[in-house]
Motif scaffolding. Structure first.
Motif, PDB file in Angstrom:
ATOM      1  N   GLY A   1     -36.863  42.950 -67.765  1.00  0.00           N
ATOM      2  CA  GLY A   1     -36.351  41.856 -68.590  1.00  0.00           C
ATOM      3  C   GLY A   1     -35.010  42.180 -69.220  1.00  0.00           C
ATOM      4  O   GLY A   1     -34.622  43.351 -69.343  1.00  0.00           O
ATOM      5  N   GLU A   2     -34.297  41.154 -69.660  1.00  0.00           N
ATOM      6  CA  GLU A   2     -32.946  41.336 -70.200  1.00  0.00           C
ATOM      7  C   GLU A   2     -32.935  42.240 -71.430  1.00  0.00           C
ATOM      8  O   GLU A   2     -32.054  43.092 -71.579  1.00  0.00           O
ATOM      9  N   GLN A   3     -33.890  42.048 -72.344  1.00  0.00           N
ATOM     10  CA  GLN A   3     -33.900  42.850 -73.564  1.00  0.00           C
ATOM     11  C   GLN A   3     -34.212  44.309 -73.269  1.00  0.00           C
ATOM     12  O   GLN A   3     -33.600  45.216 -73.846  1.00  0.00           O
TER      13      GLN A   3
ATOM     14  N   GLU B   1     -33.616  45.838 -70.417  1.00  0.00           N
ATOM     15  CA  GLU B   1     -32.452  46.397 -69.719  1.00  0.00           C
ATOM     16  C   GLU B   1     -31.335  46.730 -70.705  1.00  0.00           C
ATOM     17  O   GLU B   1     -30.667  47.769 -70.578  1.00  0.00           O
ATOM     18  N   ALA B   2     -31.146  45.883 -71.701  1.00  0.00           N
ATOM     19  CA  ALA B   2     -30.129  46.165 -72.713  1.00  0.00           C
ATOM     20  C   ALA B   2     -30.452  47.449 -73.479  1.00  0.00           C
ATOM     21  O   ALA B   2     -29.563  48.253 -73.792  1.00  0.00           O
TER      22      ALA B   2
ATOM     23  N   ASP C   1     -29.635  50.391 -71.164  1.00  0.00           N
ATOM     24  CA  ASP C   1     -28.187  50.587 -71.093  1.00  0.00           C
ATOM     25  C   ASP C   1     -27.650  51.284 -72.341  1.00  0.00           C
ATOM     26  O   ASP C   1     -26.720  52.102 -72.256  1.00  0.00           O
TER      27      ASP C   1
ATOM     28  N   LYS D   1     -31.696  54.550 -65.112  1.00  0.00           N
ATOM     29  CA  LYS D   1     -31.687  53.198 -64.566  1.00  0.00           C
ATOM     30  C   LYS D   1     -31.693  53.231 -63.047  1.00  0.00           C
ATOM     31  O   LYS D   1     -32.355  52.414 -62.392  1.00  0.00           O
TER      32      LYS D   1
ATOM     33  N   THR E   1     -31.923  45.995 -57.189  1.00  0.00           N
ATOM     34  CA  THR E   1     -32.585  45.248 -58.260  1.00  0.00           C
ATOM     35  C   THR E   1     -33.282  46.215 -59.188  1.00  0.00           C
ATOM     36  O   THR E   1     -33.981  47.137 -58.743  1.00  0.00           O
ATOM     37  N   TYR E   2     -33.114  45.996 -60.498  1.00  0.00           N
ATOM     38  CA  TYR E   2     -33.672  46.899 -61.499  1.00  0.00           C
ATOM     39  C   TYR E   2     -35.094  46.471 -61.849  1.00  0.00           C
ATOM     40  O   TYR E   2     -35.301  45.415 -62.444  1.00  0.00           O
TER      41      TYR E   2
ATOM     42  N   ASP F   1     -44.171  38.031 -65.957  1.00  0.00           N
ATOM     43  CA  ASP F   1     -42.921  37.990 -66.728  1.00  0.00           C
ATOM     44  C   ASP F   1     -43.007  37.008 -67.895  1.00  0.00           C
ATOM     45  O   ASP F   1     -42.002  36.424 -68.310  1.00  0.00           O
TER      46      ASP F   1
ATOM     47  N   GLN G   1     -42.445  40.720 -71.341  1.00  0.00           N
ATOM     48  CA  GLN G   1     -41.052  41.170 -71.429  1.00  0.00           C
ATOM     49  C   GLN G   1     -40.787  41.823 -72.778  1.00  0.00           C
ATOM     50  O   GLN G   1     -40.065  42.822 -72.865  1.00  0.00           O
TER      51      GLN G   1
ATOM     52  N   ALA H   1     -39.529  45.671 -73.485  1.00  0.00           N
ATOM     53  CA  ALA H   1     -38.348  45.956 -74.308  1.00  0.00           C
ATOM     54  C   ALA H   1     -38.694  46.929 -75.432  1.00  0.00           C
ATOM     55  O   ALA H   1     -37.924  47.855 -75.736  1.00  0.00           O
TER      56      ALA H   1
END
Length: 457
Positions: A138-140, A142-143, A146, A154, A162-163, A356, A361, A365
């Motif tokens: 999910g975006e959160q 992955e942030a 990072d 990663k 694809t992550y 998902d 998600q 996170a």
């Protein structure tokens, strides 16, 4: 199925105030008990970081892992801040048949919402075999990765660009265990290069004819040989370098490449030399039959002085052993050929989603966040560490864990995942283990590497 205990925390500020702080109340359940309450309330728990997840009250997430009782309790306890701040209930299930049962569950349509995956190779197999069942990170989450993790982590969770899998726990393998007292008594210094380490080994052999510089053991039941694979992987990182190591693991260069021959021969400077091993345990061939968990114990009686093994080896020292820089045993970083380089071999687990929904998600996170790493450290026993740079090392329970964390998060470190965990199973947990055992018991370097290369499909 074990369900984590949901305990509401008492809010000490109004909901509209940024940085809401919480304190644990009520008695703890399970193995943690009051100690968990004390650990999690030793600092204020701020719910502000959880507000980005939105309203998740009344939802639940199922988590499937290979981590079972009693080791599971700290994982269950570390969900508490997330549950209390989000309203999500986490349903934890550990199984000793995890790796065989997870594909069965995916095939039958009975997938958990999330699983803890112990190797990147398994992540790749699941993505390849069940492409419709696995969801990207999910975006959160992955942030968080990072921001708080070395970029190599990663890469290990990425399949075909694809992550898919976010990091969880970690371990560091590039360690040499020793006795600080024996070093002080003999005037020995921590070596800074491989040449220094070999010079120290020769000095120990000269000073102590009734002992040996090194002790080692690779017996581990059906997994016999894996500690020797770690030796080769560490040497590959030091003689050939991280880039060549990656090529070797991906089979972009053959398993029996000249660079691999050089690396294994460097490991042989210790493991194949009767003057170097096997202190208190026998000759070179005894390495194949000595249980890996017992191999370092001769350090305690002076039969050997050095033992290469991971940070998690601290759990194998007898009860009452003081593991500290000035204690009975401690460890130093396994030096390389170049003092300006710092390769580090290690391992860890990853989270993989099979649903998902927003709450799934959000949990992924959380598990990639400093909030989880610090909560987990507070309720864990010695031996657990994370590569999350937002972890406060003061929360880790042992100096070895703190040393591992320092290396894992050092910008100068070139971290690489255990190669046998990345290779196809027929090699990584098959011919590689067997080949290294044969090497210890007398087979020469070239023929062993040729045999493993020929097994690669």
């Amino acid at each position: 199925m074990r369900r984590s205990t949901t305990r509401r925390l008492a809010m000490t500020a109004t909901l509209g105030l940024a940085g809401v702080t919480l304190a644990a109340c009520g008695g703890g359940e399970g193995a943690g008990g009051d100690n968990v309450d004390e650990a999690l309330s030793s600092v204020d728990v701020a719910c502000e970081p959880y507000q980005e997840y939105g309203d998740l009250e009344g939802t639940s997430v199922s988590v499937y892992t290979s981590i079972v009782s009693p080791e599971d309790q700290s994982h269950i306890d570390a969900f508490i801040p997330f549950e209390d701040c989000t309203g999500v209930t986490v349903e934890y299930e550990g199984s000793r048949q995890f790796e065989t049962q997870l594909p069965v569950r995916l095939e039958s349509g009975n997938a958990p919402d999330m699983a803890y995956i112990p190797q990147p190779g398994l992540v790749e197999r699941l993505v390849t075999d069940f492409p419709d069942s696995v969801f990207p990170v999910g975006e959160q989450a992955e942030a968080n990765v990072d921001e708080y993790y070395n970029e190599s982590w990663k890469g290990y969770g990425t399949v075909d660009g694809t992550y898919y899998a976010a990091p969880l726990g970690a371990n560091a393998k590039s360690f040499v265990w020793y006795s600080p007292g024996a070093f002080e008594e003999n005037g020995y210094q921590i070596p800074e290069t491989w040449d220094d380490l070999m010079a120290l080994s020769e000095q120990i052999a000269s000073d102590h004819p009734d002992a040996k510089p090194w002790c080692a053991g690779i017996e581990s039941g059906n997994a016999t040989g894996w500690p020797a694979t770690d030796w080769l992987e560490d040497m590959m990182l030091r003689t050939a370098g991280p880039e060549a190591y990656d090529q070797w693991v991906e089979h972009e260069i053959p398993f029996n490449d000249d660079q691999v021959v050089e690396a294994l021969d460097q490991a042989g400077q210790v493991l194949k030399d009767e003057q170097m091993v096997n202190g208190g345990l026998g000759g070179v061939e005894s390495i194949a039959t000595v249980p890996f968990g017992e191999a370092g114990l001769p350090i305690l009686d002076g039969s050997c002085f050095l033992h290469r093994q991971a940070s998690f080896y601290q759990a194998n020292w007898p009860e009452g052993t003081n593991v500290a820089e000035d204690g009975d045993v401690f460890a130093f970083y396994l030096p390389g050929n170049d003092p300006d380089e710092q390769p580090l071999l290690g391992g860890g687990e990853f989270t993989l989603m099979f649903a998902d929904r927003p709450e799934v998600q959000a949990l992924q996170a959380y598990l990639a966040s400093p909030e989880w790493s610090n909560a987990k450290a507070k309720v864990s026993s010695p031996g657990w560490v994370s590569a999350n740079s937002g972890l406060d090392p003061a929360n880790l329970k042992s100096p070895i864990d703190q040393l591992a964390y320092e290396l894992l998060t050092d910008e100068a470190t070139d971290f690489r995942f255990d190669g046998s965990d990345l290779m196809p199973a027929a090699v990584g947990t098959g011919s590689f283990w067997t080949g290294m055992t044969n090497w210890i018991t007398g087979e020469d370097t070239q023929s062993v590497l040729d045999s493993i290369e020929n097994s690669w499909d």
